[in-house]
Design a protein around this motif. Structure first.
Motif, PDB file in Angstrom:
ATOM      1  N   ALA A 271       0.819  -1.212   0.000  1.00  0.00           N
ATOM      2  CA  ALA A 271       0.000   0.000   0.000  1.00  0.00           C
ATOM      3  C   ALA A 271       0.856   1.267   0.000  1.00  0.00           C
ATOM      4  O   ALA A 271       0.316   2.369  -0.029  1.00  0.00           O
ATOM      5  N   GLY A 272       2.183   1.093   0.067  1.00  0.00           N
ATOM      6  CA  GLY A 272       3.081   2.240   0.120  1.00  0.00           C
ATOM      7  C   GLY A 272       4.097   2.069   1.223  1.00  0.00           C
ATOM      8  O   GLY A 272       4.195   1.017   1.843  1.00  0.00           O
ATOM      9  N   ARG A 273       4.860   3.118   1.479  1.00  0.00           N
ATOM     10  CA  ARG A 273       5.913   3.045   2.492  1.00  0.00           C
ATOM     11  C   ARG A 273       5.801   4.235   3.442  1.00  0.00           C
ATOM     12  O   ARG A 273       5.255   5.279   3.098  1.00  0.00           O
ATOM     13  N   PHE A 274       6.356   4.076   4.631  1.00  0.00           N
ATOM     14  CA  PHE A 274       6.381   5.159   5.612  1.00  0.00           C
ATOM     15  C   PHE A 274       7.536   4.930   6.576  1.00  0.00           C
ATOM     16  O   PHE A 274       8.078   3.813   6.669  1.00  0.00           O
ATOM     17  N   THR A 275       7.911   5.968   7.282  1.00  0.00           N
ATOM     18  CA  THR A 275       8.970   5.907   8.288  1.00  0.00           C
ATOM     19  C   THR A 275       8.345   6.100   9.657  1.00  0.00           C
ATOM     20  O   THR A 275       7.454   6.943   9.827  1.00  0.00           O
ATOM     21  N   ALA A 276       8.785   5.323  10.635  1.00  0.00           N
ATOM     22  CA  ALA A 276       8.232   5.463  11.988  1.00  0.00           C
ATOM     23  C   ALA A 276       9.325   5.280  13.027  1.00  0.00           C
ATOM     24  O   ALA A 276      10.286   4.527  12.827  1.00  0.00           O
ATOM     25  N   LEU A 277       9.155   5.972  14.145  1.00  0.00           N
ATOM     26  CA  LEU A 277      10.015   5.806  15.314  1.00  0.00           C
ATOM     27  C   LEU A 277       9.352   4.797  16.242  1.00  0.00           C
ATOM     28  O   LEU A 277       8.205   4.987  16.676  1.00  0.00           O
ATOM     29  N   ILE A 278      10.038   3.707  16.544  1.00  0.00           N
ATOM     30  CA  ILE A 278       9.539   2.705  17.491  1.00  0.00           C
ATOM     31  C   ILE A 278      10.110   3.078  18.858  1.00  0.00           C
ATOM     32  O   ILE A 278      11.321   3.006  19.071  1.00  0.00           O
ATOM     33  N   PRO A 279       9.290   3.481  19.826  1.00  0.00           N
ATOM     34  CA  PRO A 279       9.812   4.093  21.046  1.00  0.00           C
ATOM     35  C   PRO A 279      10.338   3.136  22.108  1.00  0.00           C
ATOM     36  O   PRO A 279      10.797   3.588  23.156  1.00  0.00           O
ATOM     37  N   ILE A 280      10.281   1.835  21.860  1.00  0.00           N
ATOM     38  CA  ILE A 280      10.763   0.848  22.832  1.00  0.00           C
ATOM     39  C   ILE A 280      11.971   0.138  22.240  1.00  0.00           C
ATOM     40  O   ILE A 280      11.953  -0.241  21.067  1.00  0.00           O
ATOM     41  N   PRO A 281      13.048  -0.042  23.013  1.00  0.00           N
ATOM     42  CA  PRO A 281      14.286  -0.608  22.465  1.00  0.00           C
ATOM     43  C   PRO A 281      14.175  -2.083  22.128  1.00  0.00           C
ATOM     44  O   PRO A 281      13.321  -2.807  22.649  1.00  0.00           O
ATOM     45  N   GLY A 282      15.051  -2.519  21.241  1.00  0.00           N
ATOM     46  CA  GLY A 282      15.138  -3.936  20.892  1.00  0.00           C
ATOM     47  C   GLY A 282      14.849  -4.193  19.429  1.00  0.00           C
ATOM     48  O   GLY A 282      13.871  -3.672  18.879  1.00  0.00           O
TER      49      GLY A 282
END
Length: 459
Positions: A271-282
């Motif tokens: 459906a497309g692409r996006f950038t996201a910040l995942i706020p939990i480490p690992g």
């Protein structure tokens, strides 16, 4: 719970209604097995436990306004109606299956060896951008907890995210028969519950029982980077595969490690692409976000809603929960542990600034190879170049041996303690200001006590 009359409940669980016929049309507002949680209008299920028999609380729950009691033994002088059944636990499951059959909302069923809870939280965060979501709380993911979770689905809920945990063959069949998921998610096939399931192939067989009990046309979403789950590609209909491999249906790329602050990456979908910040480490959180993205797309969310849900994720206590104190950063991951999740948590710790300290405890239900598996975790910790390792418990002696085998010169600080009390007595002399501390063990080790100690003494 919504719109379930006492007559309907008795019929659904094959029970015998005893009481005023005029009350058969009364609708219950909730179902509990804990007498302390009874509210007016609730159905109380009297369960016979190993230490406590719920039947002894029947007078008390009627006094609190319970609408009805589900029980095996007829109560003396009941103050209200009751439904008598051969097995309260079986009746709960039958009733949950019936109640689920009356619901039309999408239900996401989640299982896997590692990461069920963190994936459930991620999916609920994403779906919460579009739906009013009911999700499994705590460890209510087994044959008692799941029906109680299903009963919590009310009129206002538009989707449910249900975690399902198993330790033997046939359990998933019983769980999925109640949940009837419209979307099935499997996170991975790792080394856990080997006492009964024996091998990873056994785990795969047990976990995939979910598919046979799912709703007709249910969508299946699995980790395509897992060597066992990728074997499902010949299944009809074909599952949706996620991972880091660009040949999969959806994948992540350009993963940027932000240390204990999480990670950032690009998500590539049809459906497309996006950038996201995942706020939990690992690193595993990238997989959780991919699973959540796949579920979001399956249920019609936009990419913007999915991105917002990923970035809105909040940590759960005991699950890679980062706690800042004046002296230390504490990575609270002590809810449960197996070799795969232990290694993953050690990998997360390597991203920390300052001295890296791991407080590790025994892992349960590993079968005949339990000593070797603990030894291997010790080898992994040494390979990760953790600065200090403090191990607690009898099996963790093997973990220490693994560390020492990989670090014969003793570069790492490595100590073993027979019990938590010994560790807590020694910790003031072992820890330094600025340490980043991982706390992890199986649930039976009761390591939240260590986290509480660190919080108290860290401020």
């Amino acid at each position: 719970m919504k719109h379930m009359s006492l007559a309907e409940i008795a019929s659904a669980c094959g029970g015998t209604y005893v009481g005023d016929d005029g009350l058969k049309s009364v609708e219950v507002t909730g179902v509990v097995i804990d007498s302390r949680k009874v509210e007016p209008g609730f159905l109380f299920a009297a369960v016979k436990g190993e230490r406590v028999d719920g039947h002894s609380f029947i007078p008390a729950v009627f006094a609190k306004g319970a609408a009805c009691v589900l029980c095996e033994d007829a109560p003396e002088h009941p103050a209200g109606p009751y439904i008598q059944v051969a097995s309260t636990l079986k009746a709960l499951k039958d009733l949950a299956a019936y109640y689920r059959s009356t619901l039309t909302i999408p239900v996401v069923g989640i299982s896997g060896s590692v990461g069920k809870t963190s994936t459930k939280e991620m999916i609920a965060s994403i779906l919460g951008q579009h739906f009013h979501v009911l999700k499994t709380e705590g460890n209510f993911n087994n044959e008692i907890g799941l029906p109680l979770t299903i009963f919590r689905i009310r009129e206002e809920h538009e989707a449910a995210v249900l975690e399902m945990g198993i330790s033997d063959f046939g359990e998933m069949t019983r769980l999925a028969r109640m949940a009837k998921p419209t979307v099935c998610v499997l996170t991975n096939i790792g080394l856990c519950h080997l006492e009964n399931l024996k091998t990873r192939d056994g785990i795969l067989k047990a976990k995939t029982e979910m598919f046979e009990q799912a709703m007709p046309g249910a969508q299946i979403i699995v980790n395509g980077d897992d060597d066992k789950l990728i074997t499902l590609k010949s299944r009809t209909p074909k599952p949706t595969f996620f991972g880091l491999d660009s040949s999969l249906d959806l994948y992540a790329e350009h993963v940027e490690n932000l240390g204990l602050g999480g990670s950032r990456c690009d998500f590539v979908t049809k459906a497309g692409r996006f950038t996201a910040l995942i706020p939990i480490p690992g690193h595993h959180m990238v997989y959780n976000a991919l699973a959540g993205t796949a579920v979001g797309l399956a249920l019609g969310l936009t990419l913007r809603e999915i991105q917002a849900g990923i970035e809105a994720l909040k940590p759960v206590s005991g699950r890679n929960h980062l706690i800042h104190t004046e002296k230390w950063d504490i990575l609270d991951d002590c809810y449960n542990a197996n070799p795969v999740s232990m290694a993953a948590s050690l990998d997360v710790l390597t991203n920390a600034l300052g001295r890296k300290v791991a407080i590790l405890g025994d892992m349960g239900e590993l079968g005949e190879n339990e000593k070797l598996l603990h030894y291997n975790v010790g080898c992994h910790a040494a390979d990760d170049q953790i600065d200090a390792i403090f191990a607690v418990g009898e099996l963790s002696r093997e973990l220490v041996k693994g560390v020492q085998a990989k670090d014969p010169e003793g570069r790492l600080i490595c100590r073993h303690f027979a019990a938590k009390a010994e560790l807590l007595t020694a910790l003031p002399l072992l820890l330094l200001p600025g340490d980043s501390i991982l706390v992890k063990a199986s649930h039976f080790m009761e390591f939240p006590e260590i986290v509480e100690w660190l919080e108290r003494h860290g401020n």
